[in-house]
Scaffold this motif. Structure first.
Motif, PDB file in Angstrom:
ATOM      1  N   LYS A  89     -68.992 -44.391 -22.122  1.00  0.00           N
ATOM      2  CA  LYS A  89     -69.146 -43.372 -21.079  1.00  0.00           C
ATOM      3  C   LYS A  89     -69.809 -42.166 -21.717  1.00  0.00           C
ATOM      4  O   LYS A  89     -69.358 -41.666 -22.750  1.00  0.00           O
ATOM      5  N   LEU A  90     -70.888 -41.723 -21.103  1.00  0.00           N
ATOM      6  CA  LEU A  90     -71.559 -40.502 -21.545  1.00  0.00           C
ATOM      7  C   LEU A  90     -70.955 -39.365 -20.729  1.00  0.00           C
ATOM      8  O   LEU A  90     -71.267 -39.182 -19.556  1.00  0.00           O
ATOM      9  N   GLU A  91     -70.063 -38.635 -21.361  1.00  0.00           N
ATOM     10  CA  GLU A  91     -69.283 -37.608 -20.671  1.00  0.00           C
ATOM     11  C   GLU A  91     -70.149 -36.508 -20.066  1.00  0.00           C
ATOM     12  O   GLU A  91     -69.892 -36.057 -18.957  1.00  0.00           O
ATOM     13  N   PRO A 109     -72.677 -41.719 -31.765  1.00  0.00           N
ATOM     14  CA  PRO A 109     -73.344 -40.643 -31.027  1.00  0.00           C
ATOM     15  C   PRO A 109     -74.481 -41.206 -30.173  1.00  0.00           C
ATOM     16  O   PRO A 109     -74.984 -42.304 -30.427  1.00  0.00           O
ATOM     17  N   PHE A 110     -74.875 -40.434 -29.176  1.00  0.00           N
ATOM     18  CA  PHE A 110     -75.985 -40.806 -28.306  1.00  0.00           C
ATOM     19  C   PHE A 110     -76.996 -39.688 -28.249  1.00  0.00           C
ATOM     20  O   PHE A 110     -76.646 -38.509 -28.268  1.00  0.00           O
ATOM     21  N   LEU A 111     -78.253 -40.067 -28.159  1.00  0.00           N
ATOM     22  CA  LEU A 111     -79.349 -39.147 -27.895  1.00  0.00           C
ATOM     23  C   LEU A 111     -79.701 -39.355 -26.427  1.00  0.00           C
ATOM     24  O   LEU A 111     -80.025 -40.469 -26.020  1.00  0.00           O
ATOM     25  N   ILE A 112     -79.626 -38.289 -25.622  1.00  0.00           N
ATOM     26  CA  ILE A 112     -79.830 -38.393 -24.178  1.00  0.00           C
ATOM     27  C   ILE A 112     -81.024 -37.542 -23.770  1.00  0.00           C
ATOM     28  O   ILE A 112     -81.063 -36.340 -24.042  1.00  0.00           O
ATOM     29  N   CYS A 113     -81.983 -38.173 -23.101  1.00  0.00           N
ATOM     30  CA  CYS A 113     -83.165 -37.451 -22.629  1.00  0.00           C
ATOM     31  C   CYS A 113     -82.834 -36.732 -21.327  1.00  0.00           C
ATOM     32  O   CYS A 113     -82.341 -37.332 -20.377  1.00  0.00           O
ATOM     33  N   ASP A 114     -83.114 -35.443 -21.286  1.00  0.00           N
ATOM     34  CA  ASP A 114     -82.832 -34.643 -20.094  1.00  0.00           C
ATOM     35  C   ASP A 114     -83.859 -34.846 -18.990  1.00  0.00           C
ATOM     36  O   ASP A 114     -83.630 -34.424 -17.860  1.00  0.00           O
ATOM     37  N   LYS A 115     -84.972 -35.493 -19.286  1.00  0.00           N
ATOM     38  CA  LYS A 115     -85.982 -35.758 -18.248  1.00  0.00           C
ATOM     39  C   LYS A 115     -85.773 -37.107 -17.587  1.00  0.00           C
ATOM     40  O   LYS A 115     -85.661 -37.197 -16.371  1.00  0.00           O
ATOM     41  N   CYS A 116     -85.741 -38.175 -18.381  1.00  0.00           N
ATOM     42  CA  CYS A 116     -85.650 -39.526 -17.798  1.00  0.00           C
ATOM     43  C   CYS A 116     -84.228 -40.088 -17.811  1.00  0.00           C
ATOM     44  O   CYS A 116     -83.988 -41.168 -17.298  1.00  0.00           O
ATOM     45  N   VAL A 149     -76.190 -35.761 -27.943  1.00  0.00           N
ATOM     46  CA  VAL A 149     -77.241 -34.801 -28.249  1.00  0.00           C
ATOM     47  C   VAL A 149     -78.285 -34.887 -27.142  1.00  0.00           C
ATOM     48  O   VAL A 149     -78.833 -35.961 -26.879  1.00  0.00           O
ATOM     49  N   HIS A 150     -78.528 -33.762 -26.487  1.00  0.00           N
ATOM     50  CA  HIS A 150     -79.501 -33.718 -25.395  1.00  0.00           C
ATOM     51  C   HIS A 150     -80.838 -33.190 -25.887  1.00  0.00           C
ATOM     52  O   HIS A 150     -80.885 -32.359 -26.783  1.00  0.00           O
ATOM     53  N   GLY A 151     -81.898 -33.705 -25.282  1.00  0.00           N
ATOM     54  CA  GLY A 151     -83.233 -33.270 -25.631  1.00  0.00           C
ATOM     55  C   GLY A 151     -84.249 -34.024 -24.807  1.00  0.00           C
ATOM     56  O   GLY A 151     -83.954 -34.488 -23.702  1.00  0.00           O
ATOM     57  N   ILE A 152     -85.432 -34.186 -25.365  1.00  0.00           N
ATOM     58  CA  ILE A 152     -86.526 -34.880 -24.673  1.00  0.00           C
ATOM     59  C   ILE A 152     -86.973 -36.055 -25.539  1.00  0.00           C
ATOM     60  O   ILE A 152     -87.285 -35.885 -26.718  1.00  0.00           O
ATOM     61  N   CYS A 153     -86.997 -37.257 -24.944  1.00  0.00           N
ATOM     62  CA  CYS A 153     -87.370 -38.455 -25.692  1.00  0.00           C
ATOM     63  C   CYS A 153     -88.880 -38.499 -25.959  1.00  0.00           C
ATOM     64  O   CYS A 153     -89.653 -37.753 -25.373  1.00  0.00           O
ATOM     65  N   LYS A 154     -89.246 -39.413 -26.821  1.00  0.00           N
ATOM     66  CA  LYS A 154     -90.643 -39.593 -27.221  1.00  0.00           C
ATOM     67  C   LYS A 154     -91.519 -39.893 -26.018  1.00  0.00           C
ATOM     68  O   LYS A 154     -92.631 -39.374 -25.909  1.00  0.00           O
ATOM     69  N   ASN A 155     -91.044 -40.711 -25.089  1.00  0.00           N
ATOM     70  CA  ASN A 155     -91.845 -41.080 -23.923  1.00  0.00           C
ATOM     71  C   ASN A 155     -92.070 -39.930 -22.950  1.00  0.00           C
ATOM     72  O   ASN A 155     -93.063 -39.911 -22.236  1.00  0.00           O
ATOM     73  N   CYS A 156     -91.162 -38.985 -22.908  1.00  0.00           N
ATOM     74  CA  CYS A 156     -91.265 -37.861 -21.968  1.00  0.00           C
ATOM     75  C   CYS A 156     -91.970 -36.644 -22.561  1.00  0.00           C
ATOM     76  O   CYS A 156     -92.327 -35.726 -21.825  1.00  0.00           O
ATOM     77  N   ARG A 157     -92.157 -36.605 -23.881  1.00  0.00           N
ATOM     78  CA  ARG A 157     -92.805 -35.456 -24.495  1.00  0.00           C
ATOM     79  C   ARG A 157     -94.232 -35.415 -24.160  1.00  0.00           C
ATOM     80  O   ARG A 157     -95.151 -35.750 -24.023  1.00  0.00           O
TER      81      ARG A 157
END
Length: 157
Positions: A89-91, A109-116, A149-157
């Motif tokens: 579950k991604l809280e 841990p998870f890296l979560i893209c805030d766009k997609c 960790v939130h941010g922007i993935c490679k595909n969305c940059r």
């Protein structure tokens, strides 16, 4: 072998939905767990989503086949899958993703893209070991860990 590769879990990743569900079925059988048809269906929906999926989206998908599906039905299935480390579950976004290695219980841990909204599971034991060591240094005994960790993935940059 690179240093980072040496620190990763020595396990098989299950990236496609079919092999993931098969791995969960195998792990369930080995642990003596009952993967009911509904639990399996919810698992398949999470696995085939391709990105984090919310409980009510799962409910909508279930209602397409079973018009009478209710929220408690979905949440009970999700609870079973979470308790047995088959999904995460991604809280921070209140959504669920399949676990890349369902045969073992672990915190990652998870890296979560805030766009997609895609989420990448980070399989590197050094992160968990560092958190555990720091907790021990403070005399703290962790019972659960959620690192997102939130941010922007490679595909969305």
């Amino acid at each position: 072998m690179t240093t980072q590769a040496a620190h990763r879990h020595d396990h098989e990743h299950h990236d496609d939905a079919r092999s993931f569900v098969a791995a969960v079925e195998h792990a369930s059988n080995e642990r003596g767990l009952r993967l009911t048809p509904l639990r399996r269906e919810v698992l398949e929906l999470v696995a085939s989503a391709g990105k984090p999926v919310k409980a009510y989206d799962l409910l909508d998908r279930l209602r397409e086949k079973h018009g009478n599906a209710a929220p408690p039905t979905v949440y009970r299935a999700l609870d079973f899958l979470l308790e047995n480390s088959f999904i995460h579950k991604l809280e921070s976004i209140n959504a669920y993703v399949s676990c890349h290695h369902p045969a073992e219980s672990h915190q990652v841990p998870f890296l979560i893209c805030d766009k997609c909204q895609c989420a990448q599971e980070v399989c590197d034991e050094r992160v968990a070991d560092l958190i555990e060591a720091q907790a021990k240094a403070f005399g703290f005994r962790p019972q659960a860990q959620t690192l997102e960790v939130h941010g922007i993935c490679k595909n969305c940059r």
